[in-house]
Design an enzyme around this catalytic site. Structure first.
Site, PDB file in Angstrom:
ATOM      1  N   ARG A 110      49.403  35.327  57.271  1.00 16.27           N
ATOM      2  CA  ARG A 110      48.147  34.579  57.853  1.00 16.27           C
ATOM      3  C   ARG A 110      48.180  32.855  57.655  1.00 16.27           C
ATOM      4  NH1 ARG A 110      43.181  32.774  55.290  1.00 16.27           N
ATOM      5  NH2 ARG A 110      41.658  32.481  56.888  1.00 16.27           N
ATOM      6  N   HIS A 148      41.491  25.522  60.415  1.00 19.07           N
ATOM      7  CA  HIS A 148      41.699  25.625  58.986  1.00 19.07           C
ATOM      8  C   HIS A 148      41.250  24.208  58.610  1.00 19.07           C
ATOM      9  CE1 HIS A 148      42.555  28.006  55.184  1.00 19.07           C
ATOM     10  NE2 HIS A 148      42.225  26.786  54.795  1.00 19.07           N
ATOM     11  N   GLU A 188      36.562  29.593  57.132  1.00 24.00           N
ATOM     12  CA  GLU A 188      35.510  29.233  55.877  1.00 24.00           C
ATOM     13  C   GLU A 188      34.719  27.996  56.636  1.00 24.00           C
ATOM     14  OE1 GLU A 188      37.212  27.931  52.266  1.00 24.00           O
ATOM     15  OE2 GLU A 188      37.737  30.167  51.758  1.00 24.00           O
ATOM     16  N   ASN A 247      36.781  35.748  52.315  1.00 28.82           N
ATOM     17  CA  ASN A 247      37.493  34.946  51.128  1.00 28.82           C
ATOM     18  C   ASN A 247      36.768  35.183  50.054  1.00 28.82           C
ATOM     19  OD1 ASN A 247      39.176  34.690  53.404  1.00 28.82           O
ATOM     20  ND2 ASN A 247      38.923  32.403  53.086  1.00 28.82           N
ATOM     21  N   TYR A 265      36.729  34.201  45.654  1.00 31.20           N
ATOM     22  CA  TYR A 265      37.504  33.780  44.443  1.00 31.20           C
ATOM     23  C   TYR A 265      36.499  33.964  43.205  1.00 31.20           C
ATOM     24  CZ  TYR A 265      40.767  31.732  47.522  1.00 31.20           C
ATOM     25  OH  TYR A 265      41.676  31.519  48.352  1.00 31.20           O
ATOM     26  N   GLU A 311      41.335  36.131  51.848  1.00 28.52           N
ATOM     27  CA  GLU A 311      41.949  34.959  50.957  1.00 28.52           C
ATOM     28  C   GLU A 311      41.467  35.558  49.565  1.00 28.52           C
ATOM     29  OE1 GLU A 311      41.291  31.052  51.011  1.00 28.52           O
ATOM     30  OE2 GLU A 311      41.793  30.831  53.118  1.00 28.52           O
TER      31      GLU A 311
HETATM   32  O1  IFM Z   1      43.083  26.355  49.298  1.00 26.13           O
HETATM   33  C1  IFM Z   1      41.794  26.903  49.712  1.00 26.13           C
HETATM   34  C2  IFM Z   1      41.804  27.388  51.140  1.00 26.13           C
HETATM   35  O2  IFM Z   1      42.313  26.367  51.988  1.00 26.13           O
HETATM   36  C3  IFM Z   1      40.462  27.763  51.547  1.00 26.13           C
HETATM   37  N1  IFM Z   1      40.050  28.807  50.737  1.00 26.13           N
HETATM   38  C4  IFM Z   1      40.118  28.193  49.134  1.00 26.13           C
HETATM   39  C5  IFM Z   1      41.470  28.141  48.793  1.00 26.13           C
HETATM   40  C6  IFM Z   1      41.489  27.642  47.356  1.00 26.13           C
HETATM   41  O3  IFM Z   1      40.411  26.592  47.259  1.00 26.13           O
END
Ligand code: IFM
Length: 486
Positions: free
Chosen positions: A90, A134, A179, A309, A311, A387
């Site tokens: 990706r 992006h 995002e 995405n 985290y 992600e």
């Molecule tokens: O590096 C970023 C990415 O560009 C977009 N999502 C979160 C990642 C980590 O912060």
């Protein structure tokens, strides 16, 4: 022959649960974070070129001028992906590389880079997944007003048509935006991202225009791509949790869910903006004039996949909770809030969790809950984890290795969460690790390493970290190893 008594029989390791047939294994990057070659072959500055050159905006004054030099090293990078067994890559397209200034005819040299990259991937048996945007708006479009201006959606539709024409014969999966929350609210609200504006009303206007640009691009892509092509968008959906069971904290969570998540999923997947979002923000924008007739129908055209995405979760309360800090929402410190209309909400760090180098709590259950919640709320659209990953303070050992057991543990826990969600009914089609390689981490510059491949920026040498070998093994087995890392 001695019979083994059942009660003392050696414990059989349970059969490893395999991921569903066809589950896609990938890794992700983004143009400005890896490509470099910022002024080559006709590319003009994007808002990130300008922002990173503005003193004080990016740690150490780092820029994406060279980054991981993927522009020149893409062949080696694809060969490395192949050795790791990746099935999909990706990447994003730099708008100002293919359409300098964001208007007018495309530049063939810019398009050629992506043609060559895609051909190299296909040759290696790796499926290309292209993201149109992006975060790197051509600077000239920002100078003309940027995403708060409706006309930018016209420019984006033109750009989508150029890319569909150039790559539509060889790229089967297209993502409009990565995002958009960050583009709207970090770019125009808190200002920690390019273009660095701190205007709550502009942030909301940008969000609507990003939604509209998504819808218009989907229509363009659908009109130009072969019927088998898949269209999608990637959202960083916040897994919002209230700090306590109080009604006030529940309201804080509702607000952040509205302006963090439903501001995108509402129009894109339901064809409407949430009423509570409108109520929370109507002192900032007049939604009745911002949203024109026909916009919601345009935004809600069907997509084939929703990229998610994840985290870390987002823990919120009302400000009276004391321990909370309205600034530390995990998105970077600013005197200005990226939460228009809900600036009073306080953010908290979950206690008792290990943290990554970003100070983000490691919480795989957040991913499980996010996938379950999203598939419950939008059962009609398959999900893709586009992600997931973690930054740690990686270094090369004297023996030339990069050991990253924390990242292996992170990935193991999160892939286990994906597997649990799939077992419990979520339609998750694949997983893209963020990131293939270390890269320019926006306002943190090169100080944060998210890669599964280490990049020595001085030599541009790539060193697969221990996690890359671990991930390659997961891909090969199509299953997680039986035991987690110690
Ligand atoms: O590096 C970023 C990415 O560009 C977009 N999502 C979160 C990642 C980590 O912060």
């Amino acid at each position: 022959m001695t019979a083994v008594r059942p009660d003392i029989a050696p414990k059989q390791a349970p059969e490893a649960t395999r991921f569903p047939t066809g589950f896609v294994w990938g890794a992700a990057t983004a143009a400005y974070q890896v490509e470099g070659a910022a002024a080559e072959d006709g590319r003009t500055p994007s808002i990130w070129d300008t922002f990173s050159r503005t003193p004080g905006k990016v740690r150490n004054g780092d820029t994406g001028d060279i980054a991981a030099d993927h522009y020149h090293l893409y062949r080696d990078d694809v060969a490395l992906m192949k050795r790791l067994g990746l099935k999909a890559y990706r990447f994003s397209i730099s708008w100002s590389r293919v359409q300098p200034t964001g208007r007018g005819p495309a530049v063939e040299r810019g398009l050629d880079f992506y043609r060559k990259l895609v051909d190299e991937l296909l040759e290696a048996g790796i499926t290309p997944v292209a993201t149109l945007y992006h975060w790197d708006l051509p600077q000239e479009l920002e100078d003309a007003g940027g995403w708060p201006q409706r006309v930018t959606t016209d420019r984006f539709a033109d750009y989508a048509a150029i890319m569909a024409g150039a790559l539509g014969d060889r790229v089967g999966t297209w993502t409009t935006f990565n995002e958009p929350w960050c583009s709207a609210f970090l770019g125009y609200g808190s200002g920690v991202h390019a273009p660095g504006r701190t205007e709550p009303a502009s942030a909301l206007r940008a969000a609507h225009h990003l939604n509209l640009a998504h819808g218009r691009a989907i229509e363009v892509l659908r009109g130009q791509l072969p019927a088998a092509a898949q269209t999608s968008v990637t959202l960083n959906l916040h897994q919002v949790r209230p700090l306590t069971a109080s009604a006030a904290d529940a309201d804080a969570a509702r607000r952040i869910d509205a302006v963090g998540n439903r501001i995108f999923t509402g129009p894109m997947l339901r064809g409407e903006y949430p009423e509570d979002l409108i109520a929370d923000t109507r002192h900032l924008v007049d939604w009745s004039t911002l949203v024109h007739d026909g916009d919601l129908a345009a935004i809600s055209g069907p997509i084939d996949v929703l990229g998610v995405n994840y985290y870390t979760p987002t823990l919120v309360s009302t400000p009276e909770k004391g321990a909370g800090s309205t600034r530390d929402d995990g998105h970077g410190a600013s005197d200005y809030s990226p939460w228009p209309g809900s600036e009073h909400v306080a953010f908290h760090l979950s206690e008792g969790k290990q943290r990554t180098a970003m100070n983000w709590a490691i919480d795989p259950d957040g991913l499980y809950n996010l996938l379950m919640d999203t598939s419950r709320d939008h059962p009609e659209v398959p999900l893709m984890v586009t992600e997931n990953g973690a930054a740690f303070d990686d270094y090369v050992s004297p023996e030339g290795r990069v050991e990253d057991p924390e990242r292996i543990a992170y990935l193991h826990g999160h892939l286990d969460a994906v597997q649990r969600a799939v077992a419990d009914g979520a339609d998750v089609r694949g997983y893209f690790l963020w990131s293939l390689m270390d890269n320019f981490e926006w306002a943190y510059g090169y100080s944060k390493r998210f890669g599964t491949v280490y990049v020595d920026y001085a030599s541009q040498r790539r060193i697969p970290k221990a996690s890359a070998h671990w991930y390659a093994d997961v891909i090969r087995r199509h299953a997680l190893p039986q035991t987690g890392p110690s």
